[in-house]
Scaffold this motif. Structure first.
Motif, short mmCIF file in Angstrom:
data_model
loop_
_atom_site.label_atom_id
_atom_site.label_comp_id
_atom_site.label_asym_id
_atom_site.label_seq_id
_atom_site.Cartn_x
_atom_site.Cartn_y
_atom_site.Cartn_z
N THR A 20 10.91 -50.67 -39.44
CA THR A 20 9.94 -49.59 -39.66
C THR A 20 10.30 -48.39 -38.78
OG1 THR A 20 8.30 -51.31 -40.03
CG2 THR A 20 7.48 -49.08 -39.78
N VAL A 50 11.72 -57.35 -37.84
CA VAL A 50 10.67 -58.21 -37.32
C VAL A 50 9.72 -58.62 -38.45
CG1 VAL A 50 9.18 -56.33 -36.56
CG2 VAL A 50 9.04 -58.49 -35.39
N GLY A 53 3.71 -56.05 -38.92
CA GLY A 53 3.30 -54.67 -38.64
C GLY A 53 2.68 -54.12 -39.89
N GLU A 54 1.50 -54.59 -40.21
CA GLU A 54 0.93 -54.32 -41.52
C GLU A 54 -0.38 -53.55 -41.46
OE1 GLU A 54 1.29 -58.22 -43.56
OE2 GLU A 54 3.29 -57.40 -43.77
N GLY A 180 26.13 -53.27 -41.25
CA GLY A 180 27.05 -53.96 -40.35
C GLY A 180 26.37 -54.33 -39.05
N SER A 214 16.64 -50.69 -32.45
CA SER A 214 17.23 -52.01 -32.68
C SER A 214 16.25 -53.15 -32.44
CB SER A 214 18.46 -52.18 -31.79
OG SER A 214 18.09 -52.13 -30.44
N GLY A 329 10.10 -47.51 -31.23
CA GLY A 329 9.63 -48.81 -31.72
C GLY A 329 9.82 -49.88 -30.66
N ILE A 343 3.07 -48.90 -34.93
CA ILE A 343 3.68 -47.97 -35.90
C ILE A 343 3.26 -46.55 -35.56
CG2 ILE A 343 3.73 -47.28 -38.35
CD1 ILE A 343 3.52 -50.29 -39.02
C1 LIG Z 1 3.30 -60.24 -34.03
C2 LIG Z 1 3.41 -58.78 -34.29
C3 LIG Z 1 2.43 -58.15 -35.07
C4 LIG Z 1 2.49 -56.77 -35.27
N1 LIG Z 1 1.50 -56.14 -35.98
C5 LIG Z 1 1.51 -54.78 -36.06
C6 LIG Z 1 0.47 -54.09 -36.73
O1 LIG Z 1 -0.45 -54.67 -37.30
N2 LIG Z 1 0.52 -52.74 -36.75
C7 LIG Z 1 1.52 -52.04 -36.16
O2 LIG Z 1 1.50 -50.80 -36.16
N3 LIG Z 1 2.54 -52.68 -35.57
C8 LIG Z 1 2.55 -54.02 -35.50
N4 LIG Z 1 3.60 -54.67 -34.89
C9 LIG Z 1 4.72 -53.89 -34.42
C10 LIG Z 1 5.62 -53.51 -35.58
O3 LIG Z 1 6.02 -54.65 -36.27
C11 LIG Z 1 6.86 -52.78 -35.06
O4 LIG Z 1 6.45 -51.78 -34.17
C12 LIG Z 1 7.56 -52.12 -36.17
O5 LIG Z 1 7.85 -53.04 -37.17
C13 LIG Z 1 8.84 -51.49 -35.69
O6 LIG Z 1 9.81 -52.45 -35.44
P1 LIG Z 1 11.25 -51.94 -35.14
O7 LIG Z 1 11.74 -51.16 -36.30
O8 LIG Z 1 11.24 -51.29 -33.81
O9 LIG Z 1 12.12 -53.29 -34.96
P2 LIG Z 1 12.69 -54.33 -36.04
O10 LIG Z 1 11.82 -54.49 -37.21
O11 LIG Z 1 13.02 -55.56 -35.25
O12 LIG Z 1 14.04 -53.69 -36.55
C14 LIG Z 1 15.21 -53.74 -35.78
C15 LIG Z 1 16.39 -53.28 -36.62
O13 LIG Z 1 17.55 -53.25 -35.80
C16 LIG Z 1 18.61 -53.88 -36.49
N5 LIG Z 1 19.53 -54.45 -35.51
C17 LIG Z 1 19.22 -55.17 -34.39
N6 LIG Z 1 20.36 -55.55 -33.77
C18 LIG Z 1 21.38 -55.04 -34.49
C19 LIG Z 1 22.80 -55.09 -34.37
N7 LIG Z 1 23.39 -55.76 -33.39
N8 LIG Z 1 23.54 -54.46 -35.31
C20 LIG Z 1 22.95 -53.77 -36.34
N9 LIG Z 1 21.62 -53.70 -36.51
C21 LIG Z 1 20.87 -54.33 -35.59
C22 LIG Z 1 17.94 -54.93 -37.36
O14 LIG Z 1 18.77 -55.30 -38.43
C23 LIG Z 1 16.71 -54.17 -37.81
O15 LIG Z 1 17.05 -53.38 -38.93
C24 LIG Z 1 3.57 -56.03 -34.72
C25 LIG Z 1 4.57 -56.69 -34.00
C26 LIG Z 1 4.49 -58.04 -33.78
C27 LIG Z 1 5.57 -58.72 -32.98
#
Ligand SMILES: Cc1cc2nc3c(=O)[nH]c(=O)nc-3n(C[C@H](O)[C@H](O)[C@H](O)COP(=O)(O)OP(=O)(O)OC[C@H]3O[C@@H](n4cnc5c(N)ncnc54)[C@H](O)[C@@H]3O)c2cc1C
Length: 496
Positions: A20, A50, A53-54, A180, A214, A329, A343
């Motif tokens: 996200t 992850v 995050g809904e 990748g 990430s 994030g 979010i």
């Molecule tokens: C239990 C739980 C419930 C939640 N509920 C809510 C909610 O109700 N409302 C809300 O606003 N937020 C909520 N969140 C938070 C929300 O899910 C996150 O803030 C949001 O999804 C953003 O995640 P992100 O994109 O930072 O990380 P991620 O979704 O983990 O994405 C990480 C990205 O990095 C990439 N990546 C990682 N390592 C590598 C690598 N070595 N090489 C290439 N790519 C890589 C992955 O492929 C992925 O695309 C919740 C979180 C948790 C844990």
């Protein structure tokens, strides 16, 4: 006076991660950054996102507006529903419930905030519950919803579908997606700046500015640049979640439910095609197997699939923008989803970055401002979450420890001021304003000793009339609204 000179734009921005955070950043940058800067996003399908995050807060609508997104089309694509607030169940003992609804509470009268009048009426036994004076809470209680000027609302959506939808937008606007797995990051030997990342098949992706999206691993900010993580588990003790979807039940509720459990709490998020559920708990008090069993025993429909465990650490990075890397994030920090803030914090961080946008020159001033503002945002949200944990009235050891914890000074002062004389002072840059603090303070059983002497200016009859007027108006508004399910069916039903 020397005249200012044109900034030298960045040539390439590389976004690492396509959850996200990554796709919100990509879509926003593609919309606002001139095309002279190339934007690439690297993500790994093998690692995935992850996937939770809904639930969101009303500020999400600023994002849809900024991106020019059609709300109905987005909700249909993500199987989304509308959200008027969060219902907190069992936090002050079995059977207790209150709503933290979005929008205004009552209305002020002269210089006196509404809640002083309400407290006065409550003391004489003539006040209805606080939720009766909040339009969103009244509509939510009847499972009704439509877009209405009195109702502040947000969305529930499927997190995976949202990332896909945002990806479509960003790619259509010219963002280059690179599939990748990143195995190493390179830094400039002299400046220490990041210069690029290398993928597992040997490809190099170079850039002059990087957004670390990430996830929990914090590949660039945490691992490559070594920025420390400040742990907040002494204030927010949960470090695990067990998530499972179940079949939908009726009515389709226009709110999230957060039910306190003997260890932690359980979320319930209604979507069009399923209900999302999760138990947030502390590993020190509950095993994963027990958490899964308790979650499955407390669903309101048959489970869809097996419970999925998630581990997390609560806290923030020491800096969020270090050298030429900004983390967004989960890579920048995490606070549990009790008030659905993550979010929002991604979107506000992107907005902040756009307002302090780096050039190819010296960005020290922008970096300092960005870090200072982000720390304030993290700290104020943290305090609001701690309030829920601390001001509980449950008997279990987990909750007793939460009641006994030493609070951050700012929170301790806020609680003391409210208790003493119903004082709620807004803090600059606090995401949560007086209506939110009021509802949660009252809902969690923090009762003021007295109220403003200025509220005594009304006669008892005037006070009763004032409160009845607001209450009747909200009740009439709620009665005239369609059922939430009907609004979804009419405007934003997903194609099956
Ligand atoms: C239990 C739980 C419930 C939640 N509920 C809510 C909610 O109700 N409302 C809300 O606003 N937020 C909520 N969140 C938070 C929300 O899910 C996150 O803030 C949001 O999804 C953003 O995640 P992100 O994109 O930072 O990380 P991620 O979704 O983990 O994405 C990480 C990205 O990095 C990439 N990546 C990682 N390592 C590598 C690598 N070595 N090489 C290439 N790519 C890589 C992955 O492929 C992925 O695309 C919740 C979180 C948790 C844990």
């Amino acid at each position: 006076m020397t005249s200012p000179t044109a900034p030298v734009p960045l040539k390439t921005i590389v976004i690492v991660g396509g959850g996200t955070a990554g796709w919100i950043a990509a879509a926003m940058l593609a919309r606002f950054v001139p095309r002279t800067t190339k934007i690439s996003l690297v993500e790994s399908d093998a690692i995935g996102t992850v996937g939770v995050g809904e639930a969101t807060i009303p500020q999400i609508r600023l994002l849809t507006a900024a991106l020019g997104i059609d709300e109905n089309a987005m909700l249909a694509a993500t199987h989304g529903t509308f959200k008027l607030g969060i219902e907190f169940v069992d936090w002050t003992g079995r059977g207790s419930r209150y709503m933290h609804a979005f929008g205004a509470v009552g209305r002020g009268l002269g210089v006196v905030p509404f809640h002083h009048h309400w407290l006065r009426a409550q003391a004489s036994g003539t006040a209805a519950p606080l939720g009766d004076y909040i339009a969103s809470a009244r509509a939510a209680a009847d499972a009704r919803f439509d877009r209405h000027p009195d109702l502040a609302y947000a969305y529930h959506f499927d997190a995976t579908l949202l990332a896909r939808w945002l990806r479509g937008l960003a790619e259509a606007s010219g963002v280059d997606r690179i599939e990748g797995r990143i195995v190493t990051a390179q830094r400039d030997g002299e400046t220490g700046d990041l210069t690029g990342v290398t993928l597992d098949d040997g490809r190099a992706v170079e850039g002059d500015f990087f957004l670390d999206c990430s996830g929990f691993r914090s590949l660039l900010l945490g691992e490559a640049l070594g920025v420390a993580f400040e742990d907040w588990s002494h204030w927010l003790p949960c470090d695990r979640a067990m998530a499972v979807a179940c079949e939908v039940t009726t009515p389709l509720l226009p709110y999230t439910r957060a039910t306190a459990r003997p260890v932690g709490w359980q979320w319930r998020i209604p979507l069009q095609h399923r209900t999302g559920n999760g138990l947030v708990y502390a590993a020190a008090h509950l095993s994963d197997d027990e958490a899964a069993a308790r979650l499955l025993a407390n669903l309101d429909g048959p489970a869809i699939g097996d419970p999925r465990p998630l581990r997390f650490a609560t806290g923030k990075r020491a800096t969020f923008w270090e050298r030429n890397v900004v983390a967004l994030g989960l890579a920048s920090g995490f606070m549990e989803p009790l008030e659905s803030t993550s979010i929002h914090m991604v979107q506000s961080a992107v907005a902040r970055l756009l307002s302090l946008f780096p050039s190819a020159g010296d960005n020290a001033a922008a970096r300092a401002a960005y870090n200072r503002q982000t720390h304030i945002e993290y700290d104020t949200v943290r305090d609001f979450l701690i309030l829920h944990y601390h001001a509980n009235r449950r008997p279990e050891p987990f909750w007793q420890r939460c009641r006994d914890m030493a609070l951050p000074d700012r929170l301790a002062e806020k609680i003391a001021q409210f208790r003493a004389a119903a004082i709620l002072t807004p803090d600059v840059a606090d995401l949560f304003t007086e209506p939110a603090w009021l509802q949660v303070m009252i809902g969690q059983g923090i009762n003021p000793v007295t109220w403003s002497p200025l509220a005594e200016a009304l006669s008892p009859d005037q006070l009763a009339g004032f409160l009845a007027d607001i209450r009747d108006r909200h009740a009439a508004t709620a009665r005239a609204l369609p059922a939430h399910a009907d609004t979804v069916a009419r405007h934003c039903m997903a194609k099956r």
